[in-house]
Design an enzyme around this catalytic site. Structure first.
Site, PDB file in Angstrom:
ATOM      1  N   ARG A  45      -8.176  -1.761   8.811  1.00 15.76           N
ATOM      2  CA  ARG A  45      -9.079  -0.667   8.505  1.00 15.76           C
ATOM      3  C   ARG A  45      -9.402   0.166   9.748  1.00 15.76           C
ATOM      4  NH1 ARG A  45     -13.535  -2.060   3.827  1.00 15.76           N
ATOM      5  NH2 ARG A  45     -14.073   0.110   3.360  1.00 15.76           N
ATOM      6  N   CYS A  46      -8.367   0.494  10.547  1.00 16.17           N
ATOM      7  CA  CYS A  46      -8.625   1.034  11.874  1.00 16.17           C
ATOM      8  C   CYS A  46      -8.114   2.444  12.058  1.00 16.17           C
ATOM      9  CB  CYS A  46      -7.962   0.165  12.927  1.00 16.17           C
ATOM     10  SG  CYS A  46      -6.175   0.313  12.861  1.00 16.17           S
ATOM     11  N   GLU A 100     -12.526   4.157   6.299  1.00 15.08           N
ATOM     12  CA  GLU A 100     -12.542   3.326   7.507  1.00 15.08           C
ATOM     13  C   GLU A 100     -13.599   3.704   8.517  1.00 15.08           C
ATOM     14  OE1 GLU A 100      -7.859   2.242   7.794  1.00 15.08           O
ATOM     15  OE2 GLU A 100      -8.484   4.319   8.005  1.00 15.08           O
ATOM     16  N   GLN A 153       0.826  -1.196   0.000  1.00 17.62           N
ATOM     17  CA  GLN A 153       0.000   0.000   0.000  1.00 17.62           C
ATOM     18  C   GLN A 153       0.870   1.259   0.000  1.00 17.62           C
ATOM     19  OE1 GLN A 153      -2.676  -2.342   3.219  1.00 17.62           O
ATOM     20  NE2 GLN A 153      -3.334  -0.244   2.953  1.00 17.62           N
TER      21      GLN A 153
END
Lengths: 164, 290, 790
Positions: free
Chosen positions: C374-375, C744, C224
């Site tokens: 996804r935090c 998110e 990413q």
């Protein structure tokens, strides 16, 4: 025997190969035939990213040996578009944002094609049930369901237009 | 993800297949749908030097009523059972069972013969066949023999099939009028094995009392469990809420589940009770409406 | 509710649900994921992994493996030690093993790697490597790890005498203790968020290709953050001759990231080393069990929270203590000054007069990590804590939880709002979002229904989560990863025929940047989005950026795109003035063209101007029409929302059925509503999953449970409800086009909404809290205890 010569009809064309008994169908498609649209997402037959049609029926190609498909027909995502025209399922996924990263998408679409070939007017519940062997992490399934219902509606329209 | 090496055979007759099994008694496995066997081989948890694929042998996939039995070919796919109008109409317990096995894609390849021959108490058909009082037809070199379902499951992953026999047919006695059945499965998510599941098949007598009942429990012990005490209790009784509750309680006392991520022993045992109650209620309602 | 787009559908600027430009290849199965890449002479790598959680390695015997046809080499820690590559730095400046030379520290740790001519031979080779281990005492409980006398795990760190990693704190401890002690009511609760895993459908992988003749390393990788990876490779492997200008990292198509494809995994480094040594391309793609058992996990936070209030419900203070189980190395991908990420957002959407939070990181015999799911850097943990505590407070005060929230929300007119833990929330309108959610779900009618059902012994619950997110890392003053500041970038070039290419330092893994970034340019310049080609992911061509995770792309790279476009527009204005023979002050801009004030028929389109930039530009001006912007955000952005979940509980089995889930989100101005909804749907599903299904656990021997899809339960379309979504729009005052991140929000907001709903369903039985995942057995146990089971 540990090695076999096989011939599989893939997307309408005969494809020959000399393969080990243990070669998984998904690897035959991806590595031998370089059809990399069918994906691998797990190792326990759960995720469905590898879904293809075997004699028209959706199966997980990671849990089929290439030799088992000898003499049979396999359809993959690469065969959906015909003469430059997207299949209604592909069009449905495009119109309804039914994909994000695209990795589960070929499997989802193959399962959906098979659903529509047996049930031209599925309900939302029918769709959810049909795709319950295909995991997606990106979309939360909402738009996938919309995509399949879109495809069903458009396929019915096309059929009606042809008939008239 | 990648299995070890093996030889693959695709015989075109039953005789050839049996011959191959006889030649390799210790290290040959029958490949039917492959949805239990191939995952094991891919994880290298099981090994087989020889896979004998029975998929090219004709006349192993059928569903027909004949001679007082529903006869199902061993290689009949779960999806075929799930969608068969005959099964849905007259064998609701079987239809209920087929439609909760794994997921729709696996069901397109998985076979009822494989589901039973694997000897896994976590599979769904064993309990259902116990409830039906079914028979297994095994074919060997010297011919066929019929094994009553009560004698079929011998221990964990072991059945009464000899290494050189193939499960070729399942026979379910055609239920008399006023019969009904149901399979209720608790699973953590679609595609999982049962946390607990209960199969119930009943036939009601002229006065509405329970004339015949079969109850099977899935994943409640090293083999599928027949809840005989519960069956004995219910026989002859009026199937009211109290009777169903007591039968369910007795069924749970036959359960001996192992603790795992699906649940503790206490929870699974309790669920055997709850689900048996629900399966019986559904089966009886269907029988009353039949 | 959505404002009308300024541009036409043909241009496709902000607000249009433009269909995705990336779809054509994915729909045809023509995506280019790492495992699709095949290079001439490419070799395959498979990894041998430890069955033990903690053990000395006595011997690695590769002889049988080397005899397997097709196997070329077996790489061990000893091999890498020669190149000083057996250990590597983590993104948090800790160290972790690439391959061990002495001992293994978690089950499934990489022990050796087999290189072969094809993947089947590599698998056979890996199965044939024999390793002798001498087991060591295992530490899996972080509390036990902190006890005096616990085995010290990081014996590689000279002078280390315990298992502590860091202590981090923020706020005013003394004032908070005082405030809580003086409060009318204090609710206190231990909350455990177990380990979970992103489980993107594509696992991690790499094709490393070292060209001996050119001395160039090309790496195709599921990452990413390609630029950060390039720099890390240059720093870590510079001594073996890899130089940053000769390293190319390519993120091709990525099948889902969610934070799991940010860390540098040992497999990547081994593959690179193998390619450099052998001189051939080496591919390594992990299978699912490796992915779940060894790659970066998320959560594993043991939280103790206390929330105080006055009798009337006004919150008085918040105190949180957390033990963070990081596994055997701190390999989390937090900004370097934030070992507990952005956990200090834990005062949430409320006016909290005083607060104190402390986090202690601990080593255990588990895989290293862990903020990948996804935090937004621990915001899921922070929000779960405050939203659960708020409901607990409501229960204690016998107040409706919606009312309690309304009472404590930061009012709209107090933004920008400085929280006591140091964040300046840019904008928010919390009451509007909650009211909208309540209206959509029919809150009052549901409460009536609940009261009726309770009389009949039926269990139904309503759970609210009103969360504030914090995304867009981040301003250079505070944010860096391994020292690299967290700006992001856009390089925009307009071609003679009026089309454009825009390159960014981020990397989409499904978020649709090829479409949304084009829409940003379209909005600013009037060049149709269809004519803007967006590129990301190739470090040879993309400007330097920190990648896509933590919902940072729109706040940083998206902003850079807008600013670069405005720089282009500034130059375009000069060219237009020249072409129209007026001064710049006489020009007015409307989408796609400059025209003369008072004489609108005298105009030049952006396409005219682009052509002129190469054929007829003013003397003294450089030709061309392009700009680069490296955007340093002045602040983070604070998306928010209110979610309401309705559940029904089966009293016989304990199963929780989500009947309805309404999500009202606010991410400021929206580029593409269709894509935003897709992000919300996906995020909600990744909130449902930890709430009810997902969990990775370890027994006392360090054996992992939940390490395959058999037991790691990713919800299917059957478990997932039909998400209902809506929006409010409260723009960010500091962002160039008023947008905030959104990817998110739903993963952050959903779990507490679901947990609150289940607790609410059982509250009348005296239940105050349940840890997630809320499995049927957990509920059934409670029902049994309370005599409410069927």
């Amino acid at each position: 025997m540990a090695r076999h010569t096989i011939e599989i009809n893939v997307n309408g064309a005969p494809s020959k190969g000399e393969v080990e008994s243990r070669l998984l169908l998904v690897h035959f498609l991806r590595e031998n035939l370089r059809l990399t649209g069918t994906h691998i997402g797990c190792d326990t037959t759960h995720c469905g990213a590898c879904t293809v049609l075997l004699d028209g029926v959706p199966v997980k190609s990671c849990t089929v040996l290439a030799v088992q498909a000898d003499g049979r027909a396999v359809d993959t995502v690469e065969g959906l578009e015909k003469d430059g025209k997207l299949h209604p399922v592909q069009e449905g996924f495009f119109q309804e944002h039914g994909l994000q990263c695209g990795y589960c998408t070929p499997g989802m679409m193959m399962t959906s094609c098979a659903l529509l070939s047996t049930n031209g007017s599925p309900t939302e519940a029918d769709v959810r049930r049909a795709i319950s062997g295909n995991l997606c992490r990106c979309t939360g399934y909402v738009n996938i369901v919309k995509a399949v219902l879109h495809a069903a509606a458009s396929a019915r329209e096309q059929k009606a237009a042809k008939a008239s | 993800m990648i299995p070890g090496s093996f030889d693959y055979h695709a015989p075109e007759t039953l005789a050839e297949a049996l011959d191959l099994l006889g030649k390799h008694p210790d290290d040959a496995k029958v490949l039917s749908g492959g949805q239990s066997l191939l995952p094991l081989l891919k994880l290298r948890l099981g090994a087989a030097a020889h896979l004998v694929d029975i998929g090219k042998i004709p006349d192993l996939e059928y569903i027909r009523e004949d001679g007082g039995f529903l006869k199902i070919g061993g290689r009949t796919r779960e999806s075929t059972l799930e969608h068969s109008p005959l099964v849905r109409r007259k064998y609701p317990l079987l239809a209920d069972t087929a439609e909760v096995i794994a997921d729709p894609l696996v069901r397109n390849l998985a076979t009822i013969g494989g589901n039973l021959a694997h000897g896994d108490p976590a599979n769904d058909h064993p309990a259902t066949m116990l409830a039906y009082g079914a028979e297994i037809v095994a074919t060997g070199k010297t011919g066929t023999r019929t094994i009553p379902i009560g004698k079929f499951f011998t221990s964990l992953f072991e059945t009464a099939l000899a290494p050189d026999e193939i499960l070729t047919e399942i026979r379910i006695p055609v239920p008399p009028p006023k019969s009904g059945g149901a399979y209720v499965k608790l699973e953590r998510k679609v595609g999982d094995f049962a946390t607990a599941a209960s199969a119930a098949q009943v036939t009601l007598g002229p006065g509405g009392e329970v004339e015949r009942v079969g109850i099977g429990l899935t994943n409640a012990g090293p083999t599928p469990i027949q809840a005989t005490a519960a069956e004995q209790f219910l026989r002859g009784k009026k199937p009211d809420a109290g009777a169903i509750a007591e039968a369910a309680r007795l069924a749970a006392s036959a359960a001996a589940p192992a603790a795992d991520r699906r649940g503790s022993v206490e929870y699974k045992t309790e669920m055997a009770r709850v689900l048996t109650g629900r399966a019986l209620a559904k089966a009886i309602a269907r029988a009353q409406g039949a | 509710m959505a404002s009308t787009p300024r541009t036409s559908p043909e241009v496709g600027g902000m607000g249009h649900s433009v269909k995705r430009k990336e779809d054509p290849r994915f729909l045809r199965g023509k995506g280019n994921y790492v495992d699709d890449i095949q290079l001439p002479g490419m070799l395959h790598m498979d990894i041998v992994r430890s069955p033990y959680a903690h053990a000395k390695i006595l011997k690695i015997d590769s002889s049988a493996a080397l005899k397997v046809p097709g196997v070329l080499a077996v790489i061990t820690g000893q091999t890498l030690e020669q190149y000083k590559l057996h250990w590597m730095p983590t993104l948090m400046s800790d160290t972790q093993m690439v391959l061990p030379t002495e001992k293994v520290m978690y089950q499934a740790q990489e022990v050796a790697a087999v290189i072969a001519t094809d993947r089947y031979a590599a698998a056979d080779g890996a199965a044939a490597v024999e390793v002798d281990y001498d087991p060591l005492p295992v530490v899996v409980d972080p509390f036990k790890a902190l006890e005096p006398g616990a085995p010290v795990l990081r014996t590689d760190k000279p002078g280390k005498t315990d298992n502590r990693i860091f202590h981090w704190e923020v706020g005013d401890r003394a004032a908070t203790d005082k405030a809580l002690a003086a409060s009318d009511v204090v609710v206190e609760q231990k909350i455990y968020l177990p380990r979970i895993h992103v489980a993107s459908i594509e696992t991690c992988g790499i094709v490393a290709d070292f060209d001996r003749i050119r001395g160039k390393l090309t790496v195709y990788m599921t990452t990413q953050a390609p630029h950060a990876i390039r720099t890390v490779i240059a720093l870590v492997a510079g001594h073996v001759g890899l130089s940053e200008e000769k390293i190319r990292v390519v993120s091709p198509d990525i099948g889902g990231g969610f934070g799991g494809k940010v860390p540098v995994y040992p497999g990547y480094v081994i593959a690179i080393a193998a390619s450099v040594v052998i001189g051939k391309p080496v591919k390594w793609v992990e299978d699912r069990m490796e992915n779940l058992q060894a790659d970066s996990f998320a959560r594993d936070y043991h939280i103790t929270a206390a929330l105080g209030a006055k009798k009337d419900g006004t919150m008085t203070g918040l105190r949180i203590k957390t033990i963070a189980d990081h596994g055997y190395a701190d390999a989390a991908a937090n900004p370097s000054k934030f070992p507990a990420g952005l956990f200090s957002i834990c005062t949430g959407s409320y006016k909290m007069p005083v607060a104190f939070a402390e986090v202690d990181g601990v080593y255990t015999n588990k895989p290293p990590g862990g903020i990948a799911y996804r935090c937004s850097f621990r915001v899921t943990e922070a929000v779960h804590a405050i939203e659960r505590m708020t409901d607990m407070l409501a229960q204690e005060l016998k107040m409706d939880p919606a009312q309690l929230r309304m009472k404590n929300f930061i009012p709209e007119n107090e933004f920008p709002y400085k929280s006591v833990l140091g964040w300046e929330y840019d904008s928010g309108n919390y009451p509007a979002a909650l009211k909208k959610a309540m209206d959509i779900v029919g809150y009052d009618a549901l409460r009536k229904e609940q009261a009726e059902k309770r009389k009949k012994g039926e269990l139904m619950g309503i759970g609210i989560s009103s969360f504030t997110e914090i995304v867009g890392a981040g301003p250079s003053k505070q944010f860096d990863i391994l020292g690299i500041k967290m700006f992001d970038s856009c390089e925009l070039r307009v071609h003679p025929t009026g089309k454009a290419t825009a390159r960014f330092g981020t990397k989409s893994q499904g978020q649709g940047h090829e479409t949304t970034y084009a829409q940003i340019i379209a909005e600013e310049l009037g060049i149709p989005a269809a004519h803007v080609e967006v590129e990301e992911g190739d470090t040879d061509t993309a400007p330097y950026g920190l990648g896509t995770y933590a919902s940072r792309s729109t706040p940083t790279a998206g902003a850079a795109g807008a600013i670069a476009a405005r720089k282009v527009r500034d130059k375009a204005k000069k060219i237009a003035a020249y072409l129209l023979e007026v001064s710049e002050d006489d020009l007015v801009w409307e989408v796609g063209k400059f025209s003369v004030k008072g004489a609108p028929q005298k105009s030049k389109t952006i396409q005219d101007i682009a052509f002129a930039a190469y054929t007829n530009h003013p003397q003294g001006m450089e030709a061309g029409l392009e700009a680069v912007d490296y955007y340093d955000p002045p602040n983070l952005t604070f998306p928010f929302g209110s979610y309401i979940c309705v559940v029904d509980i089966d009293r016989g089995t304990g199963e929780v059925k989500v009947r309805r889930f309404v999500a009202v989100d606010d991410c400021g101005n929206i580029i593409n509503p269709m894509i935003v909804d897709g992000q919300i749907h996906g995020g909600l599903s990744m909130g449902l999953a930890p709430a009810l299904y997902e969990e990775i656990t370890y027994d006392e021997d360090g054996n992992v449970h939940g390490g395959s899809f058999m037991d790691y339960l990713v919800p299917t379309a059957m478990e997932t409800p039909k998400w209902e979504t809506d929006k409010t729009i409260t723009p960010s005052p500091h962002h160039p086009f008023g947008a905030k991140g959104v990817g998110e929000s739903a993963t952050v907001g959903a779990p507490p909404a679901i947990a609150n709903a289940v607790v609410d369903a059982l509250a009348h039985l005296g239940v105050k809290h349940i840890d997630i995942p809320i499995t049927p057995e957990k509920v059934w146990k409670i029902l049994k205890e309370k005599g409410a089971a069927e």
